[in-house]
Design a protein around this motif. Structure first.
Motif, PDB file in Angstrom:
ATOM      1  N   LYS A  15       0.739  -1.434   0.210  1.00  0.00           N
ATOM      2  CA  LYS A  15      -0.155  -0.428   0.147  1.00  0.00           C
ATOM      3  C   LYS A  15       0.873   1.452  -0.275  1.00  0.00           C
ATOM      4  CE  LYS A  15      -3.802   2.665   2.716  1.00  0.00           C
ATOM      5  NZ  LYS A  15      -4.673   1.921   3.761  1.00  0.00           N
ATOM      6  N   ILE A  16       1.797   1.415   0.268  1.00  0.00           N
ATOM      7  CA  ILE A  16       2.959   2.368   1.278  1.00  0.00           C
ATOM      8  C   ILE A  16       3.919   2.365  -0.693  1.00  0.00           C
ATOM      9  CG2 ILE A  16       5.072   3.233   2.033  1.00  0.00           C
ATOM     10  CD1 ILE A  16       3.621   2.433   4.873  1.00  0.00           C
ATOM     11  N   TYR A  17       3.806   1.455  -0.684  1.00  0.00           N
ATOM     12  CA  TYR A  17       4.626   1.447  -2.106  1.00  0.00           C
ATOM     13  C   TYR A  17       3.933   1.678  -3.361  1.00  0.00           C
ATOM     14  CZ  TYR A  17       6.698  -0.162  -6.137  1.00  0.00           C
ATOM     15  OH  TYR A  17       7.262  -0.302  -7.669  1.00  0.00           O
ATOM     16  N   LEU A  18       2.457   1.607  -3.700  1.00  0.00           N
ATOM     17  CA  LEU A  18       1.474   1.847  -4.384  1.00  0.00           C
ATOM     18  C   LEU A  18       1.458   3.403  -4.146  1.00  0.00           C
ATOM     19  CD1 LEU A  18      -0.191   0.558  -6.474  1.00  0.00           C
ATOM     20  CD2 LEU A  18      -2.372   0.398  -5.051  1.00  0.00           C
ATOM     21  N   ILE A  19       1.019   4.334  -2.839  1.00  0.00           N
ATOM     22  CA  ILE A  19       1.036   5.155  -2.916  1.00  0.00           C
ATOM     23  C   ILE A  19       2.376   5.865  -2.942  1.00  0.00           C
ATOM     24  CG2 ILE A  19       0.434   7.408  -0.811  1.00  0.00           C
ATOM     25  CD1 ILE A  19      -0.676   5.363   0.088  1.00  0.00           C
ATOM     26  N   LYS A  20       3.499   6.055  -2.177  1.00  0.00           N
ATOM     27  CA  LYS A  20       4.403   6.556  -3.486  1.00  0.00           C
ATOM     28  C   LYS A  20       4.708   6.674  -4.897  1.00  0.00           C
ATOM     29  CE  LYS A  20       7.381   6.613   0.613  1.00  0.00           C
ATOM     30  NZ  LYS A  20       7.958   5.698   1.301  1.00  0.00           N
ATOM     31  N   GLU A  21       4.363   5.396  -5.246  1.00  0.00           N
ATOM     32  CA  GLU A  21       4.657   5.275  -6.775  1.00  0.00           C
ATOM     33  C   GLU A  21       3.915   6.234  -8.017  1.00  0.00           C
ATOM     34  OE1 GLU A  21       6.635   4.188 -10.231  1.00  0.00           O
ATOM     35  OE2 GLU A  21       7.149   3.940  -8.635  1.00  0.00           O
ATOM     36  N   PHE A  22       2.635   6.356  -6.752  1.00  0.00           N
ATOM     37  CA  PHE A  22       1.344   7.291  -7.868  1.00  0.00           C
ATOM     38  C   PHE A  22       1.954   7.888  -7.371  1.00  0.00           C
ATOM     39  CE2 PHE A  22      -2.920   9.866  -7.371  1.00  0.00           C
ATOM     40  CZ  PHE A  22      -2.828   8.787  -8.553  1.00  0.00           C
ATOM     41  N   GLN A  23       2.597   9.072  -6.698  1.00  0.00           N
ATOM     42  CA  GLN A  23       3.130  10.189  -6.002  1.00  0.00           C
ATOM     43  C   GLN A  23       4.318  10.952  -6.919  1.00  0.00           C
ATOM     44  OE1 GLN A  23       1.205  13.109  -3.959  1.00  0.00           O
ATOM     45  NE2 GLN A  23       2.726  13.840  -5.698  1.00  0.00           N
ATOM     46  N   ARG A  24       4.843   9.920  -7.288  1.00  0.00           N
ATOM     47  CA  ARG A  24       6.542  10.325  -7.796  1.00  0.00           C
ATOM     48  C   ARG A  24       5.374  10.216  -9.766  1.00  0.00           C
ATOM     49  NH1 ARG A  24       8.912   6.914 -12.130  1.00  0.00           N
ATOM     50  NH2 ARG A  24       7.883   5.487 -11.330  1.00  0.00           N
ATOM     51  N   LEU A  25       4.872   9.954 -10.107  1.00  0.00           N
ATOM     52  CA  LEU A  25       4.087   9.517 -11.618  1.00  0.00           C
ATOM     53  C   LEU A  25       3.868  11.131 -11.339  1.00  0.00           C
ATOM     54  CD1 LEU A  25       1.986   5.977 -12.133  1.00  0.00           C
ATOM     55  CD2 LEU A  25       4.882   6.880 -13.333  1.00  0.00           C
ATOM     56  N   LYS A  26       2.627  11.089 -10.851  1.00  0.00           N
ATOM     57  CA  LYS A  26       2.307  12.437 -10.553  1.00  0.00           C
ATOM     58  C   LYS A  26       2.623  13.787 -10.129  1.00  0.00           C
ATOM     59  CE  LYS A  26      -1.827  13.670 -10.975  1.00  0.00           C
ATOM     60  NZ  LYS A  26      -2.777  13.515 -11.763  1.00  0.00           N
ATOM     61  N   ASP A  27       3.944  13.529  -9.848  1.00  0.00           N
ATOM     62  CA  ASP A  27       5.530  14.875  -9.744  1.00  0.00           C
ATOM     63  C   ASP A  27       5.802  14.723 -11.565  1.00  0.00           C
ATOM     64  OD1 ASP A  27       4.628  14.967  -7.483  1.00  0.00           O
ATOM     65  OD2 ASP A  27       6.429  13.964  -6.527  1.00  0.00           O
TER      66      ASP A  27
END
Length: 153
Positions: free
Chosen positions: A8-20
């Motif tokens: 879950k943490i990995y998914l959230i961080k990866e989504f934020q990276r893609l948005k950035d």
């Protein structure tokens, strides 16, 4: 995600990276257009220097002429001078052009070249304003309706 909190943490961080990354790419497109407008502005200022500014005036007087010519473009495209925009938006940093959309920056860049030509031809400021406004309206309409430009956004 309920099975693995790490996932879950990995998914959230990866989504934020893609948005950035997406935001950086969009900002790059905007910066590119803003830079293009700044580069074309030199064409505009050279025409002003060569045709509108006598050598005997002071630097302050010359700056006033440059500001007046910049405001012709602002009024033709945005409908207001830089000072009017600052008075209307005291909480914003920068200037009216820093908040322009891509289509406006493209039109502004075109208008700088057109105004340089009109200055070289000796047209009075009021006639240039009318012509530049017509150009701004026509080009904005064309760009806003253009599907290729919409893909840039």
């Amino acid at each position: 995600m309920w099975i693995s909190p790490y996932f879950k943490i990995y998914l959230i961080k990866e989504f934020q990276r893609l948005k950035d990354e997406e935001n950086d790419r969009l900002k790059l497109n905007w910066d590119l257009q803003r830079t293009l407008a700044k580069v074309n502005y030199h064409i505009h200022t050279d025409a002003i220097k060569e045709n509108l500014i006598p050598s005997e005036i002071t630097k302050q007087q010359a700056n006033s002429v440059y500001a007046s010519e910049a405001d012709i473009l602002n009024v033709a495209l945005f409908g207001m001078t830089a000072k009017q925009w600052r008075d209307t938006n005291p909480d914003k940093k920068g200037n009216i052009r820093d908040y322009a959309i891509i289509e406006q920056l493209v039109v502004l860049s075109n208008m700088e070249s057109i105004n340089a030509l009109l200055v070289q031809q000796g047209l009075p400021q009021n006639e240039r304003l009318i012509q530049l406004n017509k150009v701004a309206v026509t080009q904005m309409k064309s760009l806003v309706e253009n599907k290729a430009v919409k893909k840039l956004k």
